[in-house]
Design a protein around this motif. Structure first.
Motif, PDB file in Angstrom:
ATOM      1  N   THR A  28       0.841  -1.197   0.000  1.00  0.00           N
ATOM      2  CA  THR A  28       0.000   0.000   0.000  1.00  0.00           C
ATOM      3  C   THR A  28       0.874   1.245   0.000  1.00  0.00           C
ATOM      4  O   THR A  28       2.004   1.219   0.502  1.00  0.00           O
ATOM      5  N   GLY A  29       0.357   2.309  -0.564  1.00  0.00           N
ATOM      6  CA  GLY A  29       1.092   3.571  -0.587  1.00  0.00           C
ATOM      7  C   GLY A  29       0.488   4.548  -1.568  1.00  0.00           C
ATOM      8  O   GLY A  29      -0.553   4.285  -2.177  1.00  0.00           O
ATOM      9  N   ILE A  30       1.160   5.668  -1.720  1.00  0.00           N
ATOM     10  CA  ILE A  30       0.702   6.735  -2.617  1.00  0.00           C
ATOM     11  C   ILE A  30       1.330   6.547  -3.993  1.00  0.00           C
ATOM     12  O   ILE A  30       2.529   6.291  -4.107  1.00  0.00           O
ATOM     13  N   ILE A  31       0.524   6.667  -5.036  1.00  0.00           N
ATOM     14  CA  ILE A  31       1.010   6.518  -6.409  1.00  0.00           C
ATOM     15  C   ILE A  31       1.924   7.688  -6.763  1.00  0.00           C
ATOM     16  O   ILE A  31       1.549   8.859  -6.606  1.00  0.00           O
ATOM     17  N   SER A  32       3.112   7.367  -7.257  1.00  0.00           N
ATOM     18  CA  SER A  32       4.039   8.408  -7.711  1.00  0.00           C
ATOM     19  C   SER A  32       4.153   8.454  -9.231  1.00  0.00           C
ATOM     20  O   SER A  32       4.592   9.458  -9.800  1.00  0.00           O
ATOM     21  N   LYS A  33       3.749   7.342  -9.906  1.00  0.00           N
ATOM     22  CA  LYS A  33       3.835   7.293 -11.368  1.00  0.00           C
ATOM     23  C   LYS A  33       2.848   6.248 -11.886  1.00  0.00           C
ATOM     24  O   LYS A  33       2.647   5.213 -11.263  1.00  0.00           O
ATOM     25  N   ILE A  34       2.215   6.561 -13.030  1.00  0.00           N
ATOM     26  CA  ILE A  34       1.318   5.611 -13.686  1.00  0.00           C
ATOM     27  C   ILE A  34       2.106   4.861 -14.754  1.00  0.00           C
ATOM     28  O   ILE A  34       2.728   5.475 -15.625  1.00  0.00           O
ATOM     29  N   GLY A  35       2.071   3.529 -14.697  1.00  0.00           N
ATOM     30  CA  GLY A  35       2.800   2.736 -15.680  1.00  0.00           C
ATOM     31  C   GLY A  35       1.970   2.360 -16.888  1.00  0.00           C
ATOM     32  O   GLY A  35       2.494   2.267 -18.002  1.00  0.00           O
ATOM     33  N   SER A  36       0.678   2.124 -16.697  1.00  0.00           N
ATOM     34  CA  SER A  36      -0.190   1.704 -17.805  1.00  0.00           C
ATOM     35  C   SER A  36      -0.417   2.846 -18.787  1.00  0.00           C
ATOM     36  O   SER A  36      -0.483   4.012 -18.407  1.00  0.00           O
ATOM     37  N   LYS A  37      -0.562   2.489 -20.047  1.00  0.00           N
ATOM     38  CA  LYS A  37      -0.917   3.453 -21.081  1.00  0.00           C
ATOM     39  C   LYS A  37      -2.379   3.307 -21.487  1.00  0.00           C
ATOM     40  O   LYS A  37      -2.957   4.191 -22.122  1.00  0.00           O
ATOM     41  N   LEU A  38      -2.985   2.167 -21.124  1.00  0.00           N
ATOM     42  CA  LEU A  38      -4.381   1.878 -21.466  1.00  0.00           C
ATOM     43  C   LEU A  38      -5.081   1.305 -20.236  1.00  0.00           C
ATOM     44  O   LEU A  38      -4.440   0.960 -19.235  1.00  0.00           O
ATOM     45  N   ASP A  39      -6.408   1.186 -20.307  1.00  0.00           N
ATOM     46  CA  ASP A  39      -7.156   0.506 -19.258  1.00  0.00           C
ATOM     47  C   ASP A  39      -6.628  -0.929 -19.123  1.00  0.00           C
ATOM     48  O   ASP A  39      -6.130  -1.521 -20.086  1.00  0.00           O
ATOM     49  N   ASP A  40      -6.732  -1.477 -17.915  1.00  0.00           N
ATOM     50  CA  ASP A  40      -6.203  -2.820 -17.664  1.00  0.00           C
ATOM     51  C   ASP A  40      -7.208  -3.587 -16.811  1.00  0.00           C
ATOM     52  O   ASP A  40      -7.508  -3.183 -15.677  1.00  0.00           O
ATOM     53  N   PRO A  41      -7.760  -4.708 -17.318  1.00  0.00           N
ATOM     54  CA  PRO A  41      -8.750  -5.478 -16.543  1.00  0.00           C
ATOM     55  C   PRO A  41      -8.177  -6.041 -15.245  1.00  0.00           C
ATOM     56  O   PRO A  41      -8.928  -6.386 -14.332  1.00  0.00           O
ATOM     57  N   ASN A  42      -6.847  -6.115 -15.128  1.00  0.00           N
ATOM     58  CA  ASN A  42      -6.209  -6.597 -13.901  1.00  0.00           C
ATOM     59  C   ASN A  42      -5.942  -5.479 -12.898  1.00  0.00           C
ATOM     60  O   ASN A  42      -5.425  -5.725 -11.813  1.00  0.00           O
ATOM     61  N   GLY A  43      -6.304  -4.239 -13.276  1.00  0.00           N
ATOM     62  CA  GLY A  43      -5.988  -3.081 -12.454  1.00  0.00           C
ATOM     63  C   GLY A  43      -4.853  -2.299 -13.079  1.00  0.00           C
ATOM     64  O   GLY A  43      -3.872  -2.881 -13.554  1.00  0.00           O
ATOM     65  N   VAL A  44      -4.986  -0.990 -13.125  1.00  0.00           N
ATOM     66  CA  VAL A  44      -3.955  -0.136 -13.723  1.00  0.00           C
ATOM     67  C   VAL A  44      -2.618  -0.370 -13.015  1.00  0.00           C
ATOM     68  O   VAL A  44      -2.560  -0.486 -11.783  1.00  0.00           O
ATOM     69  N   PHE A  45      -1.547  -0.470 -13.810  1.00  0.00           N
ATOM     70  CA  PHE A  45      -0.207  -0.703 -13.256  1.00  0.00           C
ATOM     71  C   PHE A  45       0.392   0.628 -12.815  1.00  0.00           C
ATOM     72  O   PHE A  45       0.433   1.597 -13.587  1.00  0.00           O
ATOM     73  N   VAL A  46       0.854   0.667 -11.554  1.00  0.00           N
ATOM     74  CA  VAL A  46       1.367   1.927 -10.997  1.00  0.00           C
ATOM     75  C   VAL A  46       2.660   1.682 -10.228  1.00  0.00           C
ATOM     76  O   VAL A  46       2.985   0.548  -9.851  1.00  0.00           O
ATOM     77  N   TYR A  47       3.379   2.786  -9.985  1.00  0.00           N
ATOM     78  CA  TYR A  47       4.559   2.787  -9.129  1.00  0.00           C
ATOM     79  C   TYR A  47       4.231   3.605  -7.883  1.00  0.00           C
ATOM     80  O   TYR A  47       3.653   4.692  -7.974  1.00  0.00           O
ATOM     81  N   LEU A  48       4.602   3.078  -6.722  1.00  0.00           N
ATOM     82  CA  LEU A  48       4.328   3.765  -5.466  1.00  0.00           C
ATOM     83  C   LEU A  48       5.542   4.563  -5.003  1.00  0.00           C
ATOM     84  O   LEU A  48       6.676   4.274  -5.383  1.00  0.00           O
TER      85      LEU A  48
END
Length: 253
Positions: A28-48
């Protein structure tokens, strides 16, 4: 309600629970960067901010998370002490919201005094704004106060900001009571179209300036402005070349 599979619903500054890998380890944590470029059925990929990365499982919010954002003003969070003061209402707050829309989105908190040393002292609340509204509206319940604040801000933004994007769909308002003080959280999504701030005259017409050479008028230009986020502040683009580069890099236009 946020849909964690939609890129438009997940943004920098959100506090999230993620799945880190195939073994279902979580963090858990605060998102610092978004990795996904498109919608993702598994959940948007992010960096914390804590260094972990993975697919978002849940977005949460709480008074403690809000206090953390208030303490650490960054490119995704900014604080203002009040709303109903002309320079705040018609200039500072609309331009701040515009800067988030033109960048990666974020959170604006109203009722926060940044110059105070502790988080308890920083949360000054909205007593003055409530007093201003109740002079004309009468005594307001918590929900009615939130509604009146939101309506006024939406009306001001409709007059001062212009864009091909439907801005009302990109901004959410939440009134919180923290440490017995009311504060307004404005959550702002990234716009897919540039957003401009209109400078208006006293009769509510767009101000124009004259371009001339050797004393001869060539044309007129409206004094529209565009602001973006740079660190914890809004930054204006002052030349067409700066704006052109930003259109290309940020909006792919």
């Amino acid at each position: 309600m946020h849909d964690v599979t939609k890129l438009s619903d997940v943004r920098i500054g959100h506090y999230v629970r993620i799945k880190k890998n195939a073994q279902n380890e979580q963090s858990t944590g605060i998102i610092s960067k978004i990795g996904s470029k498109l919608d993702d059925p598994n959940g948007v990929f992010v960096y914390l901010a804590n260094g972990d990365a993975g697919n978002v499982l849940e977005i949460t919010n709480s008074p403690e998370i809000i206090k953390e954002r208030i303490r650490s003003e960054t490119n995704y969070s900014e604080n203002k002490d009040r709303y109903f003061e002309n320079v705040m209402r018609y200039e500072v707050i609309p331009k701040t919201i515009q800067s988030f829309l033109n960048s990666d989105g974020g959170f604006l908190y109203i009722g926060i005094h940044d110059d105070k040393p502790t988080i308890k002292e920083k949360i000054v609340g909205l007593a003055e704004d409530r007093k201003f509204l109740e002079k004309s509206k009468g005594v307001l319940s918590f929900q009615k106060f939130e509604d009146e604040l939101r309506t006024d801000i939406e009306n001001v933004l409709a007059r001062l900001l212009k864009s091909d994007a439907e801005l009302h769909r990109l901004i959410e308002y939440h009134l919180w009571e923290i440490d017995e003080k009311e504060i307004l959280e404005i959550e702002i999504k990234r716009s897919t179209e540039p957003v401009f701030y209109k400078n208006l005259s006293r009769n509510q017409k767009e101000i124009k300036f004259e371009i001339s050479t050797n004393g001869n008028k060539i044309t007129e230009r409206c004094l529209d402005e565009i602001f973006v986020r740079e660190g914890s502040h809004k930054k204006p683009y002052e030349t067409f070349e700066q704006f052109r580069r930003y259109l290309k890099d940020h909006f792919n236009i």
